[in-house]
Write a protein that holds these residues in place. Structure first.
Motif, mmCIF file in Angstrom:
data_model
loop_
_atom_site.group_PDB
_atom_site.id
_atom_site.type_symbol
_atom_site.label_atom_id
_atom_site.label_comp_id
_atom_site.label_asym_id
_atom_site.label_seq_id
_atom_site.Cartn_x
_atom_site.Cartn_y
_atom_site.Cartn_z
ATOM 1 N N TYR A 59 -79.865 25.661 -40.496
ATOM 2 C CA TYR A 59 -79.717 24.206 -40.571
ATOM 3 C C TYR A 59 -78.571 23.760 -41.469
ATOM 4 C CZ TYR A 59 -84.025 24.298 -37.988
ATOM 5 O OH TYR A 59 -84.969 24.546 -37.009
ATOM 6 N N ASP A 60 -77.897 24.688 -42.134
ATOM 7 C CA ASP A 60 -76.737 24.367 -42.950
ATOM 8 C C ASP A 60 -75.422 24.662 -42.237
ATOM 9 O OD1 ASP A 60 -78.320 23.513 -45.036
ATOM 10 O OD2 ASP A 60 -78.286 25.443 -46.079
ATOM 11 N N LEU A 61 -75.490 25.102 -40.982
ATOM 12 C CA LEU A 61 -74.281 25.445 -40.245
ATOM 13 C C LEU A 61 -73.457 24.206 -39.913
ATOM 14 C CD1 LEU A 61 -75.663 28.021 -37.646
ATOM 15 C CD2 LEU A 61 -74.534 28.495 -39.826
ATOM 16 N N THR A 62 -72.150 24.364 -39.981
ATOM 17 C CA THR A 62 -71.255 23.307 -39.510
ATOM 18 C C THR A 62 -71.180 23.429 -37.989
ATOM 19 O OG1 THR A 62 -69.277 24.691 -39.586
ATOM 20 C CG2 THR A 62 -69.865 23.498 -41.620
ATOM 21 N N PRO A 63 -70.710 22.400 -37.313
ATOM 22 C CA PRO A 63 -70.572 22.512 -35.850
ATOM 23 C C PRO A 63 -69.713 23.710 -35.423
ATOM 24 C CG PRO A 63 -70.376 20.232 -36.510
ATOM 25 C CD PRO A 63 -70.421 21.048 -37.784
ATOM 26 N N GLU A 64 -68.696 24.051 -36.209
ATOM 27 C CA GLU A 64 -67.833 25.188 -35.879
ATOM 28 C C GLU A 64 -68.568 26.526 -36.035
ATOM 29 O OE1 GLU A 64 -66.895 22.871 -38.295
ATOM 30 O OE2 GLU A 64 -65.753 21.657 -36.888
ATOM 31 N N GLN A 65 -69.556 26.573 -36.921
ATOM 32 C CA GLN A 65 -70.295 27.814 -37.176
ATOM 33 C C GLN A 65 -71.451 28.027 -36.209
ATOM 34 O OE1 GLN A 65 -71.289 26.895 -41.235
ATOM 35 N NE2 GLN A 65 -69.731 28.287 -42.041
ATOM 36 N N GLU A 66 -71.864 27.011 -35.500
ATOM 37 C CA GLU A 66 -73.022 27.121 -34.608
ATOM 38 C C GLU A 66 -72.824 28.159 -33.510
ATOM 39 O OE1 GLU A 66 -74.409 23.308 -33.305
ATOM 40 O OE2 GLU A 66 -74.791 22.668 -35.369
ATOM 41 N N VAL A 67 -71.585 28.504 -33.198
ATOM 42 C CA VAL A 67 -71.315 29.535 -32.202
ATOM 43 C C VAL A 67 -71.927 30.874 -32.631
ATOM 44 C CG1 VAL A 67 -69.040 30.173 -33.117
ATOM 45 C CG2 VAL A 67 -69.561 30.563 -30.735
ATOM 46 N N TYR A 68 -72.049 31.111 -33.944
ATOM 47 C CA TYR A 68 -72.619 32.366 -34.421
ATOM 48 C C TYR A 68 -74.133 32.425 -34.209
ATOM 49 C CZ TYR A 68 -68.034 33.477 -36.045
ATOM 50 O OH TYR A 68 -66.687 33.750 -36.072
ATOM 51 N N LEU A 69 -74.799 31.295 -34.264
ATOM 52 C CA LEU A 69 -76.213 31.258 -33.910
ATOM 53 C C LEU A 69 -76.369 31.539 -32.420
ATOM 54 C CD1 LEU A 69 -79.202 30.754 -34.440
ATOM 55 C CD2 LEU A 69 -78.746 28.302 -34.191
ATOM 56 N N GLU A 70 -75.513 30.950 -31.616
ATOM 57 C CA GLU A 70 -75.556 31.189 -30.174
ATOM 58 C C GLU A 70 -75.278 32.652 -29.846
ATOM 59 O OE1 GLU A 70 -72.730 28.350 -28.663
ATOM 60 O OE2 GLU A 70 -73.935 26.658 -29.361
ATOM 61 N N LYS A 71 -74.336 33.262 -30.569
ATOM 62 C CA LYS A 71 -74.038 34.689 -30.357
ATOM 63 C C LYS A 71 -75.259 35.543 -30.687
ATOM 64 C CE LYS A 71 -70.284 36.675 -31.785
ATOM 65 N NZ LYS A 71 -69.125 37.103 -32.610
ATOM 66 N N ALA A 72 -75.959 35.213 -31.764
ATOM 67 C CA ALA A 72 -77.146 35.976 -32.154
ATOM 68 C C ALA A 72 -78.249 35.823 -31.120
ATOM 69 C CB ALA A 72 -77.637 35.536 -33.531
ATOM 70 N N GLU A 73 -78.475 34.608 -30.658
ATOM 71 C CA GLU A 73 -79.503 34.379 -29.641
ATOM 72 C C GLU A 73 -79.181 35.148 -28.368
ATOM 73 O OE1 GLU A 73 -81.005 29.930 -30.953
ATOM 74 O OE2 GLU A 73 -79.271 30.115 -29.627
ATOM 75 N N ALA A 74 -77.923 35.145 -27.957
ATOM 76 C CA ALA A 74 -77.512 35.877 -26.753
ATOM 77 C C ALA A 74 -77.641 37.379 -26.953
ATOM 78 C CB ALA A 74 -76.072 35.521 -26.385
ATOM 79 N N PHE A 75 -77.295 37.872 -28.143
ATOM 80 C CA PHE A 75 -77.401 39.298 -28.448
ATOM 81 C C PHE A 75 -78.840 39.780 -28.284
ATOM 82 C CE2 PHE A 75 -78.222 42.749 -31.456
ATOM 83 C CZ PHE A 75 -77.253 43.661 -31.104
ATOM 84 N N PHE A 76 -79.783 39.031 -28.833
ATOM 85 C CA PHE A 76 -81.189 39.451 -28.756
ATOM 86 C C PHE A 76 -81.818 39.159 -27.401
ATOM 87 C CE2 PHE A 76 -80.458 39.402 -33.331
ATOM 88 C CZ PHE A 76 -80.923 40.685 -33.638
ATOM 89 N N ALA A 77 -81.276 38.220 -26.643
ATOM 90 C CA ALA A 77 -81.782 37.951 -25.292
ATOM 91 C C ALA A 77 -81.440 39.108 -24.365
ATOM 92 C CB ALA A 77 -81.189 36.656 -24.756
ATOM 93 N N ASN A 78 -80.311 39.788 -24.639
ATOM 94 C CA ASN A 78 -79.863 40.902 -23.807
ATOM 95 C C ASN A 78 -80.381 42.244 -24.272
ATOM 96 O OD1 ASN A 78 -78.378 39.218 -22.120
ATOM 97 N ND2 ASN A 78 -76.632 39.248 -23.521
ATOM 98 N N GLU A 79 -81.093 42.268 -25.364
ATOM 99 C CA GLU A 79 -81.556 43.535 -25.939
ATOM 100 C C GLU A 79 -82.732 44.098 -25.191
ATOM 101 O OE1 GLU A 79 -83.174 43.816 -30.040
ATOM 102 O OE2 GLU A 79 -81.257 44.767 -30.373
#
Length: 79
Positions: A59-79
């Protein structure tokens, strides 16, 4: 809420975060470490030991950093 690993990890990948995580929610990917947002208990142990200050709360992420949350979610969705 979960913690998210950001850009500084892409060049460092030190790994201290994974060794201190009490729920083993941090996994090494090909480009960086990732925190599973569905498993993270928000304890902050990883943030405290990160030598490159690459970990922030979701919840402290800037809009530019939110891509890293999306990358993590995608990483674990494909695991």
């Amino acid at each position: 809420m979960a913690f998210v690993i950001l850009a500084p990890c892409e060049t460092e990948k030190a790994g201290e975060c994974a060794t201190v995580c009490p729920v083993d929610c941090i996994v090494e990917g090909t480009d960086q470490f990732y925190i599973d947002p569905d498993v993270c208990i928000d304890c902050g142990a990883c943030k405290a030991v990160c030598p490159v200050d690459a970990i922030e709360e979701e919840y402290d992420l800037t809009p530019e950093q939110e891509v890293y949350l999306e990358k993590a979610e995608a990483f674990f969705a494909n695991e």
